[in-house]
Design a protein around this motif. Structure first.
Motif, PDB file in Angstrom:
ATOM      1  N   GLU A  65      -3.053   5.810  -6.953  1.00 19.97           N
ATOM      2  CA  GLU A  65      -3.177   5.932  -5.501  1.00 19.97           C
ATOM      3  C   GLU A  65      -1.869   6.413  -4.871  1.00 19.97           C
ATOM      4  O   GLU A  65      -1.884   7.242  -3.964  1.00 19.97           O
ATOM      5  N   VAL A  66      -0.736   5.905  -5.341  1.00 22.28           N
ATOM      6  CA  VAL A  66       0.553   6.340  -4.806  1.00 22.28           C
ATOM      7  C   VAL A  66       0.772   7.817  -5.093  1.00 22.28           C
ATOM      8  O   VAL A  66       1.185   8.584  -4.213  1.00 22.28           O
ATOM      9  N   THR A  67       0.482   8.269  -6.308  1.00 22.12           N
ATOM     10  CA  THR A  67       0.681   9.686  -6.634  1.00 22.12           C
ATOM     11  C   THR A  67      -0.267  10.565  -5.828  1.00 22.12           C
ATOM     12  O   THR A  67       0.114  11.659  -5.407  1.00 22.12           O
ATOM     13  N   GLN A  68      -1.486  10.106  -5.556  1.00 20.46           N
ATOM     14  CA  GLN A  68      -2.398  10.899  -4.738  1.00 20.46           C
ATOM     15  C   GLN A  68      -1.900  11.011  -3.297  1.00 20.46           C
ATOM     16  O   GLN A  68      -2.010  12.066  -2.681  1.00 20.46           O
ATOM     17  N   HIS A  69      -1.321   9.934  -2.769  1.00 23.29           N
ATOM     18  CA  HIS A  69      -0.758  10.007  -1.421  1.00 23.29           C
ATOM     19  C   HIS A  69       0.449  10.938  -1.391  1.00 23.29           C
ATOM     20  O   HIS A  69       0.655  11.663  -0.420  1.00 23.29           O
ATOM     21  N   LEU A  70       1.266  10.919  -2.429  1.00 24.97           N
ATOM     22  CA  LEU A  70       2.434  11.792  -2.457  1.00 24.97           C
ATOM     23  C   LEU A  70       2.041  13.256  -2.649  1.00 24.97           C
ATOM     24  O   LEU A  70       2.662  14.149  -2.076  1.00 24.97           O
ATOM     25  N   GLU A  71       1.017  13.517  -3.442  1.00 22.14           N
ATOM     26  CA  GLU A  71       0.555  14.898  -3.634  1.00 22.14           C
ATOM     27  C   GLU A  71      -0.075  15.451  -2.364  1.00 22.14           C
ATOM     28  O   GLU A  71       0.053  16.634  -2.072  1.00 22.14           O
ATOM     29  N   ASN A  72      -0.775  14.628  -1.616  1.00 22.51           N
ATOM     30  CA  ASN A  72      -1.464  15.060  -0.398  1.00 22.51           C
ATOM     31  C   ASN A  72      -0.782  14.443   0.819  1.00 22.51           C
ATOM     32  O   ASN A  72      -1.404  13.751   1.611  1.00 22.51           O
ATOM     33  N   TYR A  73       0.495  14.699   0.961  1.00 22.27           N
ATOM     34  CA  TYR A  73       1.300  14.100   2.023  1.00 22.27           C
ATOM     35  C   TYR A  73       1.093  14.884   3.306  1.00 22.27           C
ATOM     36  O   TYR A  73       1.863  15.764   3.665  1.00 22.27           O
ATOM     37  N   ARG A  74       0.006  14.608   4.040  1.00 22.32           N
ATOM     38  CA  ARG A  74      -0.365  15.362   5.233  1.00 22.32           C
ATOM     39  C   ARG A  74      -0.043  14.613   6.530  1.00 22.32           C
ATOM     40  O   ARG A  74       0.151  15.224   7.559  1.00 22.32           O
ATOM     41  N   ALA A  75      -0.040  13.299   6.480  1.00 17.46           N
ATOM     42  CA  ALA A  75       0.235  12.478   7.661  1.00 17.46           C
ATOM     43  C   ALA A  75       1.385  11.531   7.334  1.00 17.46           C
ATOM     44  O   ALA A  75       1.173  10.352   7.032  1.00 17.46           O
ATOM     45  N   PRO A  76       2.624  12.015   7.384  1.00 12.17           N
ATOM     46  CA  PRO A  76       3.767  11.212   6.924  1.00 12.17           C
ATOM     47  C   PRO A  76       3.934   9.874   7.642  1.00 12.17           C
ATOM     48  O   PRO A  76       4.281   8.881   7.001  1.00 12.17           O
ATOM     49  N   ARG A  77       3.677   9.839   8.952  1.00 15.47           N
ATOM     50  CA  ARG A  77       3.877   8.573   9.681  1.00 15.47           C
ATOM     51  C   ARG A  77       2.946   7.478   9.180  1.00 15.47           C
ATOM     52  O   ARG A  77       3.314   6.307   9.154  1.00 15.47           O
ATOM     53  N   LEU A  78       1.752   7.837   8.777  1.00  8.72           N
ATOM     54  CA  LEU A  78       0.802   6.856   8.259  1.00  8.72           C
ATOM     55  C   LEU A  78       1.021   6.616   6.767  1.00  8.72           C
ATOM     56  O   LEU A  78       1.075   5.471   6.311  1.00  8.72           O
ATOM     57  N   GLN A  79       1.164   7.707   6.015  1.00  8.96           N
ATOM     58  CA  GLN A  79       1.183   7.581   4.561  1.00  8.96           C
ATOM     59  C   GLN A  79       2.427   6.889   4.025  1.00  8.96           C
ATOM     60  O   GLN A  79       2.373   6.255   2.980  1.00  8.96           O
ATOM     61  N   ARG A  80       3.553   6.990   4.729  1.00 10.36           N
ATOM     62  CA  ARG A  80       4.736   6.294   4.215  1.00 10.36           C
ATOM     63  C   ARG A  80       4.520   4.789   4.230  1.00 10.36           C
ATOM     64  O   ARG A  80       4.991   4.071   3.335  1.00 10.36           O
ATOM     65  N   HIS A  81       3.765   4.276   5.208  1.00 13.19           N
ATOM     66  CA  HIS A  81       3.478   2.825   5.249  1.00 13.19           C
ATOM     67  C   HIS A  81       2.455   2.444   4.179  1.00 13.19           C
ATOM     68  O   HIS A  81       2.568   1.386   3.572  1.00 13.19           O
ATOM     69  N   VAL A  82       1.479   3.310   3.961  1.00 13.68           N
ATOM     70  CA  VAL A  82       0.494   3.051   2.910  1.00 13.68           C
ATOM     71  C   VAL A  82       1.168   3.001   1.553  1.00 13.68           C
ATOM     72  O   VAL A  82       0.932   2.101   0.739  1.00 13.68           O
ATOM     73  N   ILE A  83       2.048   3.980   1.289  1.00 18.25           N
ATOM     74  CA  ILE A  83       2.767   4.016   0.012  1.00 18.25           C
ATOM     75  C   ILE A  83       3.660   2.794  -0.121  1.00 18.25           C
ATOM     76  O   ILE A  83       3.766   2.202  -1.202  1.00 18.25           O
ATOM     77  N   ARG A  84       4.310   2.410   0.968  1.00 20.34           N
ATOM     78  CA  ARG A  84       5.201   1.228   0.927  1.00 20.34           C
ATOM     79  C   ARG A  84       4.398  -0.018   0.566  1.00 20.34           C
ATOM     80  O   ARG A  84       4.852  -0.849  -0.223  1.00 20.34           O
ATOM     81  N   ILE A  85       3.212  -0.167   1.132  1.00 21.43           N
ATOM     82  CA  ILE A  85       2.388  -1.336   0.836  1.00 21.43           C
ATOM     83  C   ILE A  85       1.879  -1.299  -0.604  1.00 21.43           C
ATOM     84  O   ILE A  85       1.904  -2.316  -1.304  1.00 21.43           O
ATOM     85  N   LEU A  86       1.447  -0.128  -1.043  1.00 23.80           N
ATOM     86  CA  LEU A  86       0.932  -0.027  -2.415  1.00 23.80           C
ATOM     87  C   LEU A  86       2.018  -0.245  -3.466  1.00 23.80           C
ATOM     88  O   LEU A  86       1.771  -0.832  -4.505  1.00 23.80           O
TER      89      LEU A  86
END
Length: 137
Positions: A115-136
């Motif tokens: 899931e983390v690698t998929q968020h990093l590969e498809n980094y389209r919404a940085p303000r949201l995804q950085r928090h998702v990655i941090r939680i994961l």
């Protein structure tokens, strides 16, 4: 439906029936080639998307995902039976609990990393995804 009309480069607007016939019915104006070229030069349209082709890599990924889901489902379903069997063969209760905890941690780590690698590969919404990655992570 637009059928049965002829477009010439010298014609600016062509009026065609909705059914493509020469007379009767509703008239629909169509922009001629000269106007289409003029209007397309003033506004830039995005390039067309590339054609979608199924490659061996895409098929291989789908097969691996399906197999991974089936393996995870099988392990999750088998864990209570194995835990009961361990308890029935006089394993201590905390050993059975450690085994169950190990199974779920062993399943969650690869899923989380994926899931983390998929968020990093498809980094389209940085303000949201950085928090998702941090939680994961």
């Amino acid at each position: 439906r637009r059928a049965g009309f002829v477009m010439d480069d010298d014609v600016d607007v062509v009026v065609v029936d909705d059914d493509g016939a020469a007379g009767g019915g509703m008239k629909t104006p169509l922009v001629g080639a000269a106007n289409a070229r003029a209007s397309s030069s003033s506004t830039t349209s995005p390039p067309p998307p590339p054609p979608t082709t199924t490659t061996i890599g895409v098929v291989f990924k789908k097969i691996l995902k399906t197999l991974w889901v089936l393996v995870c489902f099988t392990i999750v379903c088998a864990t209570p039976y194995v835990a009961y069997d361990m308890y029935a063969h006089d394993y201590q209760l905390h050993t059975v609990a450690w085994f169950v905890a190990f199974v779920f941690v062993a399943l969650s780590l690869p899923i989380t990393l994926y899931e983390v690698t998929q968020h990093l590969e498809n980094y389209r919404a940085p303000r949201l995804q950085r928090h998702v990655i941090r939680i994961l992570f």
